[in-house]
Design an enzyme around this catalytic site. Structure first.
Site, PDB file in Angstrom:
ATOM      1  N   CYS A  47       0.892  -1.400   0.011  1.00  0.00           N
ATOM      2  CA  CYS A  47      -0.204   0.112   0.120  1.00  0.00           C
ATOM      3  C   CYS A  47       0.858   1.297   0.000  1.00  0.00           C
ATOM      4  O   CYS A  47       2.127   1.128   0.298  1.00  0.00           O
ATOM      5  CB  CYS A  47      -0.893   0.026   1.200  1.00  0.00           C
ATOM      6  N   HIS A  48       0.264   2.374  -0.390  1.00  0.00           N
ATOM      7  CA  HIS A  48       1.093   3.572  -0.423  1.00  0.00           C
ATOM      8  C   HIS A  48       1.404   3.982   0.890  1.00  0.00           C
ATOM      9  O   HIS A  48       2.572   4.751   1.062  1.00  0.00           O
ATOM     10  CB  HIS A  48       0.238   4.758  -1.135  1.00  0.00           C
ATOM     11  N   THR A  49       0.723   3.537   1.896  1.00  0.00           N
ATOM     12  CA  THR A  49       0.832   3.972   3.103  1.00  0.00           C
ATOM     13  C   THR A  49       2.294   3.443   3.715  1.00  0.00           C
ATOM     14  O   THR A  49       2.989   4.217   4.463  1.00  0.00           O
ATOM     15  CB  THR A  49      -0.276   3.717   4.253  1.00  0.00           C
ATOM     16  N   HIS A  68       0.477  -3.899   5.990  1.00  0.00           N
ATOM     17  CA  HIS A  68      -0.721  -3.808   6.827  1.00  0.00           C
ATOM     18  C   HIS A  68      -1.935  -4.152   6.193  1.00  0.00           C
ATOM     19  O   HIS A  68      -2.810  -4.320   6.893  1.00  0.00           O
ATOM     20  CB  HIS A  68      -0.728  -2.407   7.401  1.00  0.00           C
ATOM     21  N   GLU A  69      -1.968  -4.816   5.184  1.00  0.00           N
ATOM     22  CA  GLU A  69      -3.173  -5.340   4.250  1.00  0.00           C
ATOM     23  C   GLU A  69      -3.173  -6.539   4.431  1.00  0.00           C
ATOM     24  O   GLU A  69      -2.806  -7.339   3.203  1.00  0.00           O
ATOM     25  CB  GLU A  69      -3.357  -4.705   2.848  1.00  0.00           C
ATOM     26  N   CYS A  98     -11.851   0.122  21.321  1.00  0.00           N
ATOM     27  CA  CYS A  98     -11.624  -0.139  22.690  1.00  0.00           C
ATOM     28  C   CYS A  98     -12.732  -0.255  23.447  1.00  0.00           C
ATOM     29  O   CYS A  98     -13.040  -1.151  24.484  1.00  0.00           O
ATOM     30  CB  CYS A  98     -10.629   1.065  23.195  1.00  0.00           C
ATOM     31  N   CYS A 101     -13.507   4.434  25.119  1.00  0.00           N
ATOM     32  CA  CYS A 101     -13.213   5.897  24.895  1.00  0.00           C
ATOM     33  C   CYS A 101     -14.603   6.701  24.595  1.00  0.00           C
ATOM     34  O   CYS A 101     -15.630   5.995  24.565  1.00  0.00           O
ATOM     35  CB  CYS A 101     -12.620   6.189  23.466  1.00  0.00           C
ATOM     36  N   CYS A 104     -16.655   5.537  21.345  1.00  0.00           N
ATOM     37  CA  CYS A 104     -17.082   4.093  21.455  1.00  0.00           C
ATOM     38  C   CYS A 104     -18.510   4.277  22.536  1.00  0.00           C
ATOM     39  O   CYS A 104     -19.436   3.601  22.175  1.00  0.00           O
ATOM     40  CB  CYS A 104     -16.132   3.325  22.143  1.00  0.00           C
ATOM     41  N   CYS A 112     -13.421   5.287  16.874  1.00  0.00           N
ATOM     42  CA  CYS A 112     -12.642   4.993  18.199  1.00  0.00           C
ATOM     43  C   CYS A 112     -11.559   5.716  18.252  1.00  0.00           C
ATOM     44  O   CYS A 112     -10.675   5.696  17.439  1.00  0.00           O
ATOM     45  CB  CYS A 112     -12.139   3.439  18.448  1.00  0.00           C
ATOM     46  N   ARG A 116      -7.115  -0.547  19.920  1.00  0.00           N
ATOM     47  CA  ARG A 116      -6.150  -1.448  20.432  1.00  0.00           C
ATOM     48  C   ARG A 116      -4.939  -1.853  19.540  1.00  0.00           C
ATOM     49  O   ARG A 116      -5.243  -2.149  18.210  1.00  0.00           O
ATOM     50  CB  ARG A 116      -6.851  -2.255  21.064  1.00  0.00           C
ATOM     51  N   CYS A 168      -7.337  -2.383   4.565  1.00  0.00           N
ATOM     52  CA  CYS A 168      -6.912  -1.107   4.245  1.00  0.00           C
ATOM     53  C   CYS A 168      -7.456  -0.356   3.198  1.00  0.00           C
ATOM     54  O   CYS A 168      -8.698  -0.035   3.188  1.00  0.00           O
ATOM     55  CB  CYS A 168      -5.337  -0.942   4.296  1.00  0.00           C
ATOM     56  N   ARG A 362      -2.687  -3.187  -6.994  1.00  0.00           N
ATOM     57  CA  ARG A 362      -1.993  -3.817  -5.868  1.00  0.00           C
ATOM     58  C   ARG A 362      -0.958  -4.832  -6.192  1.00  0.00           C
ATOM     59  O   ARG A 362      -1.369  -5.527  -6.814  1.00  0.00           O
ATOM     60  CB  ARG A 362      -2.925  -4.151  -4.908  1.00  0.00           C
TER      61      ARG A 362
END
Length: 367
Positions: A47-49, A68-69, A98, A101, A104, A112, A116, A168, A362
């Protein structure tokens, strides 16, 4: 992979310093602690992130464990985890509400404010340095440690190369249209930027029943891809004024919903003016922190409607991930269409190069 009480040493893709090529090296993944799960990663999208992390555009907490994907199987769980068992097939989310918060407690867990993540760090095997996992995941690795709440069980028949992408980019774009933009039947939609996120927004708008979906980009390849996901019209912004062309395609009015999936002041400005009166504008493209925006305030007032940012497609992963996988399994959401190529763990740097060149939707690391 070891047992629940063992740390394991695996290969992972790490960004050691700003702008430097990534490194495939050994990392140590702890045994899951309370509320944690260790996941054997099967596939993870590029991913670009991840590239933003590598370039220092997120923060400077090097070294980063990228990726992260991801989809994979639960390998071990820590004390107190009752929602998962080893062997569960999951997509990893970077938001795990969580429950406590203020958002939530207001009944809006998709916002959120205290999501977590695993509390134990993963480390470089060579020198013990603590790794910062991308978006709290770090899945360019043979295994990763996350909070159990980040693991969303989905239909195991969904192939991991496709399933992981909803973690993502696909969720961000799809949710920008369906959740944040609240597109409804018969509406007109314009999407600026037809990469993975933009095409997922197009797919979401199509499934929601939008009657006209206008894709805007400066790359003909991406406009062709956009049609695969449901675009009814395309605009090459190198040749045509996108604002005027969108108005022409919408009886002179502008679109009911405009989604900006680029994250640039100029495309945002175009998207702003491409709306109908009382139309909605959703920003899901991630801008550079240095970018600023200037708009005539009278236009903000007189055009009405709404200007929103979409965080992760305003999704609730436990609710939305299984739905998207079911749509995929039913042939209604073309997740396979997002997978341009599969590569190995050692090929991430080359995948970044192809991403910069715009030649892929991708690349997906298959383990």
């Amino acid at each position: 992979m070891g047992t629940a009480t063992d740390a394991v040493t695996v290969r992972g893709v790490v960004s050691l310093e700003k702008g430097a090529p990534v490194t495939l090296t050994e990392i140590v993944v702890p045994a899951p602690g309370p509320g944690e799960a260790r996941v054997k990663v099967q596939a993870c999208g590029v991913c670009h992130t991840d590239l933003h992390y590598r370039e220092g555009a997120i923060n400077n907490d090097y070294p980063f464990l990228l990726g992260h994907e991801a989809a994979g199987t639960v390998e071990a769980v820590g004390d107190g985890v009752t929602s998962l068992v080893p062997g569960d097939y999951v997509v990893i989310a970077w938001r795990a509400p969580c429950g406590n918060c203020r958002s939530c407690l207001r009944g809006r867990p998709w916002y959120c404010f205290d999501s977590r993540n695993a509390t134990q760090p993963m480390r470089l095997a060579a020198d013990g340095r603590k790794l910062s996992p991308a978006l709290g995941i770090g899945a360019f690795a043979e295994a990763t440690l996350v909070a159990a709440g980040q693991c969303v069980k989905v239909d195991p028949a969904a192939r991991p190369e496709a399933a992981g992408l909803i973690g993502c980019g696909v969720m961000a774009g799809f949710g920008a249209a369906v959740n944040t933009g609240a597109v409804t039947r018969g509406e007109t939609v314009a999407v600026f930027g037809c990469g993975g996120v933009g095409d997922a927004a197009i797919a979401g708008a199509a499934l929601a029943g939008a009657r006209k979906i206008i894709a805007v980009d400066v790359d003909q390849r991406k406009l062709i891809w956009a049609c695969r996901f449901g675009a009814t019209h395309t605009i090459d912004a190198r040749d045509l004024d996108p604002v005027e062309t969108i108005r022409t395609l919408t009886d002179g009015n502008g679109a009911d919903l405009v989604i900006e999936a680029v994250g640039h002041p100029e495309t945002y400005r175009q998207a702003f003016f491409a709306r109908d009166l009382a139309g909605r504008l959703v920003l899901v493209g991630v801008p550079d922190p240095s970018m600023t925006l200037e708009l005539p305030m009278i236009e903000v007032f007189s055009r009405g409607g709404s200007l929103k940012s979409s965080w992760y497609g305003d999704c609730l992963p436990s609710r939305d991930f299984p739905v998207l996988i079911d749509l995929y399994r039913a042939g209604r959401l073309d997740l396979d269409g997002f997978v341009t190529e599969t590569v190995g763990l050692g090929d991430v740097e080359e995948a970044f190069t192809r991403m910069r060149q715009g030649g892929v939707l991708r690349s997906v690391v298959r383990l």
